[in-house]
Motif scaffolding. Structure first.
Motif, short mmCIF file in Angstrom:
data_model
loop_
_atom_site.label_atom_id
_atom_site.label_comp_id
_atom_site.label_asym_id
_atom_site.label_seq_id
_atom_site.Cartn_x
_atom_site.Cartn_y
_atom_site.Cartn_z
N ASN A 9 -5.78 39.38 55.93
CA ASN A 9 -5.63 40.22 54.75
C ASN A 9 -4.19 40.16 54.27
N ASP A 10 -4.02 40.03 52.96
CA ASP A 10 -2.69 40.05 52.35
C ASP A 10 -1.74 39.05 52.99
N GLY A 11 -2.26 37.89 53.35
CA GLY A 11 -1.43 36.84 53.88
C GLY A 11 -1.10 36.98 55.36
N VAL A 12 -1.60 38.03 56.02
CA VAL A 12 -1.32 38.24 57.44
C VAL A 12 -2.62 38.10 58.23
N ALA A 13 -2.61 37.22 59.22
CA ALA A 13 -3.75 37.06 60.12
C ALA A 13 -3.54 37.95 61.34
N ARG A 14 -4.56 38.74 61.65
CA ARG A 14 -4.50 39.64 62.81
C ARG A 14 -5.46 39.13 63.86
N VAL A 15 -4.91 38.63 64.96
CA VAL A 15 -5.69 38.06 66.04
C VAL A 15 -5.64 39.04 67.21
N ARG A 16 -6.81 39.44 67.69
CA ARG A 16 -6.87 40.51 68.69
C ARG A 16 -7.71 40.08 69.89
N LEU A 17 -7.14 40.24 71.08
CA LEU A 17 -7.92 40.06 72.30
C LEU A 17 -8.86 41.26 72.42
N ASP A 18 -10.14 40.99 72.58
CA ASP A 18 -11.14 42.07 72.50
C ASP A 18 -12.05 42.08 73.72
N ARG A 19 -11.42 42.31 74.85
CA ARG A 19 -12.15 42.45 76.11
C ARG A 19 -11.57 43.66 76.86
N PRO A 20 -11.60 44.81 76.23
CA PRO A 20 -10.86 45.96 76.78
C PRO A 20 -11.35 46.42 78.14
N GLY A 21 -12.64 46.23 78.44
CA GLY A 21 -13.15 46.65 79.73
C GLY A 21 -12.54 45.89 80.90
N LYS A 22 -11.99 44.71 80.62
CA LYS A 22 -11.31 43.89 81.64
C LYS A 22 -9.81 43.81 81.37
N LEU A 23 -9.29 44.79 80.60
CA LEU A 23 -7.88 44.80 80.23
C LEU A 23 -7.47 43.51 79.55
N ASN A 24 -8.44 42.92 78.81
CA ASN A 24 -8.23 41.67 78.07
C ASN A 24 -7.81 40.51 78.97
N ALA A 25 -8.22 40.55 80.24
CA ALA A 25 -7.98 39.42 81.14
C ALA A 25 -8.62 38.17 80.54
N LEU A 26 -7.94 37.05 80.68
CA LEU A 26 -8.32 35.83 79.98
C LEU A 26 -9.38 35.03 80.75
N SER A 27 -10.52 34.84 80.13
CA SER A 27 -11.54 33.93 80.65
C SER A 27 -11.31 32.55 80.06
N LEU A 28 -11.99 31.54 80.60
CA LEU A 28 -11.88 30.20 80.02
C LEU A 28 -12.35 30.19 78.58
N GLU A 29 -13.38 30.95 78.28
CA GLU A 29 -13.87 31.03 76.91
C GLU A 29 -12.80 31.60 75.98
N MET A 30 -12.10 32.63 76.44
CA MET A 30 -11.05 33.21 75.61
C MET A 30 -9.91 32.23 75.39
N LEU A 31 -9.57 31.46 76.42
CA LEU A 31 -8.53 30.45 76.26
C LEU A 31 -8.93 29.43 75.19
N ARG A 32 -10.18 28.99 75.25
CA ARG A 32 -10.65 28.04 74.24
C ARG A 32 -10.62 28.66 72.85
N ASP A 33 -11.04 29.91 72.76
CA ASP A 33 -11.08 30.57 71.46
C ASP A 33 -9.68 30.81 70.90
N LEU A 34 -8.72 31.10 71.77
CA LEU A 34 -7.34 31.26 71.31
C LEU A 34 -6.82 29.96 70.72
N ALA A 35 -7.05 28.85 71.41
CA ALA A 35 -6.58 27.56 70.92
C ALA A 35 -7.27 27.18 69.61
N VAL A 36 -8.57 27.41 69.54
CA VAL A 36 -9.33 27.10 68.32
C VAL A 36 -8.87 27.97 67.16
N THR A 37 -8.65 29.25 67.41
CA THR A 37 -8.20 30.16 66.35
C THR A 37 -6.85 29.74 65.82
N ALA A 38 -5.93 29.39 66.71
CA ALA A 38 -4.61 28.94 66.27
C ALA A 38 -4.71 27.69 65.41
#
Length: 244
Positions: A9-38
């Motif tokens: 929105n308004d030229g700013v991308a907001r990327v949020r880790l959304d696994r709060p039940g695990k304190l946003n601990a990084l799974s392999l899927e999240m690592l892939r999604d972070l790289a793809v999103t970037a």
């Protein structure tokens, strides 16, 4: 996209880790999604700044080792480097450095291990004073291997990087600012990050992109190489600036 949310929105991308039940601990899927999103944001010319944050009580408590242990084949594949010179673990963090626009990490709660390395992949960091930071890998019998060694030594100098890594000591967000790992401490890191990103988004985008490229490209180089890079960048920008 799994446990990674992204909106622009308004030229700013907001990327949020959304696994709060695990304190946003990084799974392999999240690592892939972070790289793809970037990589996707890299191709979006309307984006002028990015904010990285975590949902819930923490920014990120590090790699989810239990989940990784259940997928040894996936871990082995994630260790294989690509043509970019990074493997999946490294690219999930370093991909944010590759973005042409500035990335601001708004961190709170746990900023541990891989979470700290992800935060260091941003260009700028805002932290709560009481956030819990730790280069914790050695305490687990590992070494930081998600691009954190490079970023850590850049920001703190070699001796401090060694001490934080070898002792795995926990330190506060206030201390992180003192050490140079974060630029600002705020009780509202997301609000501070939003204000910072909004200011950046108002600047001439070509100049912002050139400045980030210039700073990243000349940081480890000598003054003559830096001066040459400055001249080249300015010559590309000057005609447009004079027409404004």
């Amino acid at each position: 996209m799994g446990h990674i949310a992204c909106e622009v929105n308004d030229g700013v991308a907001r990327v949020r880790l959304d696994r709060p039940g695990k304190l946003n601990a990084l799974s392999l899927e999240m690592l892939r999604d972070l790289a793809v999103t970037a990589r996707r944001l890299r191709r979006e010319p309307a984006v002028r700044a990015v904010i990285l944050s975590g949902e819930g009580r923490s920014f990120c408590a590090g790699l989810d080792l239990k989940a990784a242990a259940g997928d040894p084949g996936g871990v082995a594949r994630a260790f294989v480097p690509t043509w970019r010179g990074t493997n999946l673990f490294q690219e999930a963090c370093w991909a944010w450095r590759r973005l042409p626009v500035p990335v601001v990490a708004a961190v709170h709660g746990h900023v541990l291990g891989g979470g700290l390395q992800l935060a260091l992949g941003a260009d700028l960091r805002v932290t709560t004073p009481d956030a819990r930071w730790c280069v914790m890998e050695v305490a687990r019998g590992l070494v930081p291997d998600m691009a954190g060694i490079q970023a850590l030594s850049e920001l703190t100098g070699l001796e401090t990087a060694k001490r934080l890594t070898l002792t795995a000591e926990e330190f506060s967000g206030t201390r992180a600012v003192e050490l140079g790992l974060a630029g600002t401490a705020s009780d509202d890191p997301m609000g501070a990050a939003e204000a910072l990103a909004a200011t950046i988004a108002q600047r001439r985008p070509e100049a912002v992109r050139a400045a980030k490229r210039l700073l990243n490209g000349t940081w480890p180089r000598g003054p003559l190489a830096t001066f040459a890079a400055e001249r080249a960048a300015q010559l590309r920008l000057l005609p447009g600036a004079l027409r404004r």
